[in-house]
Structure formats: C-alpha cells, structure tokens
Write a protein that holds these residues in place. Structure first.
Motif, short mmCIF file in Angstrom:
data_model
loop_
_atom_site.label_atom_id
_atom_site.label_comp_id
_atom_site.label_asym_id
_atom_site.label_seq_id
_atom_site.Cartn_x
_atom_site.Cartn_y
_atom_site.Cartn_z
N ALA A 1 25.36 13.19 42.02
CA ALA A 1 25.67 13.46 43.43
C ALA A 1 26.77 12.55 43.96
O ALA A 1 27.52 12.92 44.85
CB ALA A 1 24.41 13.30 44.28
N MET A 2 26.85 11.34 43.39
CA MET A 2 27.87 10.43 43.91
C MET A 2 29.23 10.66 43.27
O MET A 2 30.25 10.22 43.79
CB MET A 2 27.45 8.98 43.69
CG MET A 2 27.51 8.60 42.25
SD MET A 2 27.81 6.87 41.99
CE MET A 2 28.35 6.92 40.31
N LEU A 3 29.25 11.38 42.12
CA LEU A 3 30.49 11.52 41.36
C LEU A 3 31.66 12.06 42.19
O LEU A 3 32.76 11.50 42.12
CB LEU A 3 30.23 12.40 40.13
CG LEU A 3 31.06 12.05 38.90
CD1 LEU A 3 30.95 10.58 38.57
CD2 LEU A 3 30.66 12.90 37.72
N PRO A 4 31.47 13.13 42.99
CA PRO A 4 32.61 13.62 43.75
C PRO A 4 33.20 12.56 44.69
O PRO A 4 34.41 12.54 44.91
CB PRO A 4 32.03 14.78 44.57
CG PRO A 4 30.74 15.09 43.99
CD PRO A 4 30.27 13.95 43.18
N PHE A 5 32.36 11.66 45.20
CA PHE A 5 32.87 10.64 46.10
C PHE A 5 33.52 9.50 45.33
O PHE A 5 34.37 8.80 45.86
CB PHE A 5 31.73 10.08 46.97
CG PHE A 5 30.98 11.12 47.72
CD1 PHE A 5 31.58 11.81 48.78
CD2 PHE A 5 29.69 11.47 47.38
CE1 PHE A 5 30.91 12.79 49.46
CE2 PHE A 5 29.00 12.45 48.06
CZ PHE A 5 29.61 13.12 49.10
N ALA A 6 33.07 9.32 44.08
CA ALA A 6 33.55 8.17 43.32
C ALA A 6 34.86 8.48 42.59
O ALA A 6 35.63 7.57 42.30
CB ALA A 6 32.49 7.73 42.31
N ILE A 7 35.09 9.78 42.28
CA ILE A 7 36.21 10.08 41.38
C ILE A 7 37.58 9.64 41.90
O ILE A 7 38.34 9.05 41.14
CB ILE A 7 36.18 11.58 40.99
CG1 ILE A 7 35.00 11.73 40.05
CG2 ILE A 7 37.49 12.01 40.39
CD1 ILE A 7 35.16 12.66 38.95
N PRO A 8 37.93 9.86 43.17
CA PRO A 8 39.25 9.39 43.59
C PRO A 8 39.42 7.89 43.38
O PRO A 8 40.45 7.44 42.84
CB PRO A 8 39.29 9.74 45.08
CG PRO A 8 38.34 10.87 45.23
CD PRO A 8 37.25 10.62 44.25
N GLY A 9 38.41 7.11 43.74
CA GLY A 9 38.49 5.66 43.57
C GLY A 9 38.54 5.27 42.10
O GLY A 9 39.33 4.40 41.70
N LEU A 10 37.72 5.94 41.28
CA LEU A 10 37.70 5.61 39.85
C LEU A 10 39.01 6.01 39.18
O LEU A 10 39.51 5.31 38.30
CB LEU A 10 36.53 6.31 39.16
CG LEU A 10 35.14 5.79 39.55
CD1 LEU A 10 34.07 6.54 38.78
CD2 LEU A 10 35.02 4.31 39.30
N ALA A 11 39.59 7.15 39.61
CA ALA A 11 40.86 7.58 39.06
C ALA A 11 41.93 6.53 39.34
O ALA A 11 42.72 6.15 38.47
CB ALA A 11 41.27 8.91 39.66
#
Lengths: 250, 268
Positions: A165-175
C-alpha cells in the motif's frame, strides 16, 4: 578559422580513443561503468534494507530507538557525502580488522567494492528511512488497523498490507534515491576506487584527450539515468495499479 | 485526589527532557569528551588560521554559486513553462544533462577539459582574462553555478507551473504589463511555493562544496586533507569537518525557516 578552432578537438580520432580493445580506452570505461553499477545497486539495496528497518523503528519503535534513529538520519543528512564516504571507506575495514584481531582471527582484506557499498549504503539508508516513513504515513491508517484487527502477525501485515500500500507513495522518492545512488558512485573516485569517473580521468590523463573522455563518461551516466527513468515509469505504473491516475497539473 | 492525578497524567508533555534523553545526551557528551581526551588534537593550533580561511571560502563559494544559479534558474524554469519550443527544448535538455550526470564529472570536465583546451587558442592566452583561466576557482564557480541552475531550474519550472492561471489572468485584466505580471504576481508566488524545496537544494549545494577540493581549490575540506597529509592524523580532522558542516547546515536551515516564517500563510 573554423579549422583552427576545431583542431584541438580532433587531435586523435574519437573512435580510435574509445575503441574497446587496448589501444583504445573504451574497455576501461565500460569496466568502470560496470563497477559503478555494482556499487550503485549494492548501495541502493543496502539503503532500502536500512530504510525499511529505520522507518519501522521510527514509527513503531520505543522512545530510545526513535531518538537514536533521529540522530542517525539527521547526522548523515547534514554532513557532505564525500566526507562520510571518506570516513566510512577507511573506518569500516579498520573496525572490522580490529574486531577480528581482538577476537583472535586473522585480518581480512576488505575489498573496495564492499567498503564502497557500505559507505554509500549507510548514506542512502538515512534518506530511504525518511522516504519510507513518509510513505507508510501516507497509507490510510485504517487499512493497517483493519489488518491488525484480522489478527495478522506483524510480518504478514507488513508483507500483505503496509509494503504494497505504501509503494505508490514511496516510488517517486525511491526513484530519486536510485538516481542519486548512481551519481554518488562518482565520489568513490576520490578515495581511489576504480569506478567510471576515475577510469575516465586515468584514460584522459594518459591520452590528454580530456574533453572526449569526460564527455563519453557523461553520456554513459546520462544513458543510465534516462534508461532508469523508463523503468521507473513502468514500475510506478505497476505500483499504482487500481489507483486513480495523478491529475495533470496544466 | 483522583482529579489531580489524571490532570498530571494528561497534561501536555512540558518536560522535553525525558529520562532516556538525559541518558542519551550524557552518553553523547561522554563520547565527545573521550574524543577530545584520547584523540590527537595537537595539530589544531597550527591549522586554525587556515581552517578559518577555508571555512570563509566555502561559505563565499556557496553564496556566489547559489546566487548565480538562482539567477539562471528563473529564466530556465520560465522558458520551460511558457517559452517557445526553441527555448524550452534547450532549457529542458540542459536541466536533464546537469541532473543526469555526477557533479564531480562536470567539475572535472570543465577543469581538465576546458583547462586543456584553452591553451590551444593563442587569442585566449593573449587576452587579459588568461590569468583568471589559469586558476582553479573560476572553474569551480562555473561548475557549481551550472549545477545549481540545473537543479533549481527544474524546481522553478514546477513552481511557475503551479501558480494558478486565474491569478495571472486577473493580473492581466488589471492592465498590468507582462513584465509587471511576472514581477508582482508570478515570480513571488512561485518563490513562495518553491521555498522549502529551494532550502533543500541549498543544503545539497552546501554538501557538494567539498568536491571543489579535488580541483585544488582550498576550501574547508582541503584543509582537513592537508592536515592528514602533513601529520598523518586521519580521523580527527574529518570528524571536526563533519561537525563544521553540521553547524553550517543548521545555520542554513535556520535562515530558510526564518525566511519562510516571514511569508504569511493562510490556513483554511
């Protein structure tokens, strides 16, 4: 006039200089590039690991753990990466060998690759902690509570609810962090690790064709960034499946 | 009786110094004291003056490059938002290239690349600027400014695009000229929106400052390297350097918080 302007640029043929076999330096550049990629991936993976632990610690840990993690993220993010890399790159093998020595083992040779991954990974971990903490907080907390109410164990809750559930929120930052990781590998050139930037400088120094080689290395880094961006777009699309599309701002 | 106990339990946590924090602070002080007592600091008096000079140079380069970078970032962002394609495309390409390659590589490309190229042109060697081109600091300023411009240009693009169109239309409807709309409405609102991000970019810029030492500019980091070279003391100067940078970061964050607090925010 134009000829005299272009003359220094065309000292030797660019293709001869960049040829992959020994008279050319292309092979060295590619080897450096592979080293850079290895360090970048290792550091990013280590950073993700530290970041996940750190985010959980900051959100659910005890008061002491939270304060310690706060000290870790603040310190790491306030000190230049180069200084940290220099400190960790030399300190980690030193500490490992001293510990082995006191325990009565023989000292081991810590490779530059491992020390580099440790140095950049610790830096990445601090940023990843903050990214993941924010992402977990962005998940509607009712979902996590519902999972807990169903009697899920903490690991199952993490695997089935929190992380997806958190992945969509984390991906821009992780990218962003991944791109920073690939570019931070250049810092290891300063401590003498044979990654792309150092190989480039050696090649340029040997042939005096500084412009050609630094441009070539720049193209390699840029290609890595651009190709990464395509993959990141796909991963983000996958992670956001089932969610409404982001509204276009004008 | 019970009433008083509940209030004390529910009262706002006034005491920020809980027991474990006192212990942590004590451990921190003990660590610092151990470092001060057991590590070698005898080199400090000899390099004190040089370190202050390096610190001053670091701050100066930061201010100059951030100023030039921001001055370039505004047109870069503007060109990407409203510019014609022959302006927006190069601006976008510039930002992508700067953000897609390591700063160290850009620095070395300019210093070694241009530095090796310039002597081939007699008219550059004969010009009055030649003594300037032979030194390292112009290349450091150039590389750091361009890097700052690339990153902040992207930030300003988002900020300019984020200003509501109605605001600009209203300003035009009041009869403001295009330049006045930009100066009075568009730019202030964009800066307001971008300020937290710009603060982050400035901290990143501060943290990339040690890279200039690799092209022989004597900043704070170069002083630490010099101590290491002269005295074989490795960790102490680096630790002191880390503390100095933490202080600088703290000051920078404080300044930006101050700036942000000056802008009135309406919370609905």
């Amino acid at each position: 006039m134009t000829e005299s302007l272009l003359l220094p640029l065309a000292q030797t043929g660019v293709f001869e200089l960049l040829a992959p076999t020994p008279p050319g330096w292309g092979g060295n550049l590619l080897r450096g590039f592979i080293n850079s990629m290895g360090i970048g991936m290792g550091a990013f993976a280590l950073g993700l690991l530290i970041g996940t632990g750190g985010a959980y610690g900051k959100l659910y840990g005890g008061a002491v753990l939270r304060d310690l993690l706060k000290v870790y993220t603040t310190l790491i993010r306030a000190v230049p990466e180069l200084v940290l890399v220099l400190l960790i790159f030399f300190a980690v093998p030193d500490v490992i060998n001293r510990t082995l020595d006191t325990l009565g083992y023989r000292p081991i040779d810590v490779s530059g690759l491992v020390a580099g991954i440790a140095a950049l990974g610790l830096v990445q971990g601090a940023y990843a902690t903050e990214v993941l903490r924010g992402a977990i907080l962005a998940v509607p907390q009712g979902q996590i509570e519902a999972g807990r109410a169903f009697g899920m164990t903490p690991t199952m809750l993490m695997r089935r609810i929190t992380l997806p559930a958190m992945l969509p929120f984390a991906i821009p930052g992780l990218a962003n962090l991944w791109l920073v990781a690939t570019k931070n590998t250049a810092l290891l050139a300063v401590v003498g690790f044979n990654e792309l930037t150092l190989e480039t400088r050696q090649a340029a120094g040997a042939t005096k064709a500084y412009f050609t080689f630094f441009m070539a290395a720049g193209v390699l880094y840029l290609l890595l960034t651009l190709i990464s961006n395509i993959f990141i777009g796909r991963v983000e699309h996958w992670a956001r499946r089932g969610l409404p599309p982001i509204a276009e701002s004008r | 009786m019970t009433y008083s106990t509940t209030t004390s339990a529910n009262s706002r946590p006034v005491a920020r110094l809980e027991a474990h924090r006192i212990v942590l602070i004590a451990i921190g002080i003990a660590l610092a004291a151990t470092a001060a007592a057991l590590m070698r600091w005898d080199w400090l008096p000899n390099y004190y003056a040089l370190a202050i000079e390096g610190l001053w140079r670091t701050v100066l380069i930061l201010i100059v490059t951030c100023a030039i970078g921001f001055a370039l970032a505004v047109p870069l962002g503007m060109a990407q938002v409203t510019g014609p394609i022959w302006l927006s495309l190069p601006a976008k390409a510039f930002c992508t290239v700067i953000r897609g390659t390591p700063l160290l590589l850009q620095l070395w490309l300019l210093y070694y690349g241009l530095g090796a190229l310039f002597p081939h042109y007699p008219w550059i060697r004969e010009s009055n600027l030649w003594p300037l081109f032979r030194q390292a600091w112009p290349y450091a300023i150039l590389a750091l400014s361009l890097s700052c411009a690339g990153y902040e240009g992207e930030v300003m693009r988002g900020a300019f695009a984020g200003v509501p169109l109605g605001q600009l239309e209203a300003a035009r409807a009041f009869g403001m000229s295009r330049w006045k709309v930009f100066r009075r409405v568009w730019l202030p609102q964009a800066i307001h929106k971008a300020l937290p991000t710009l603060a982050g970019e400035t901290v990143l810029q501060l943290k990339s400052m040690p890279l200039v030492a690799t092209i022989t500019v004597v900043d704070l980091y170069a002083v630490a390297l010099r101590v290491r070279q002269d005295t074989y003391v490795i960790y102490e100067p680096l630790l002191l350097l880390a503390v100095a940078y933490m202080t600088l970061t703290g000051v920078l964050v404080w300044i930006f918080n101050h700036l942000e607090a000056r802008i009135p925010v309406r919370v609905g």
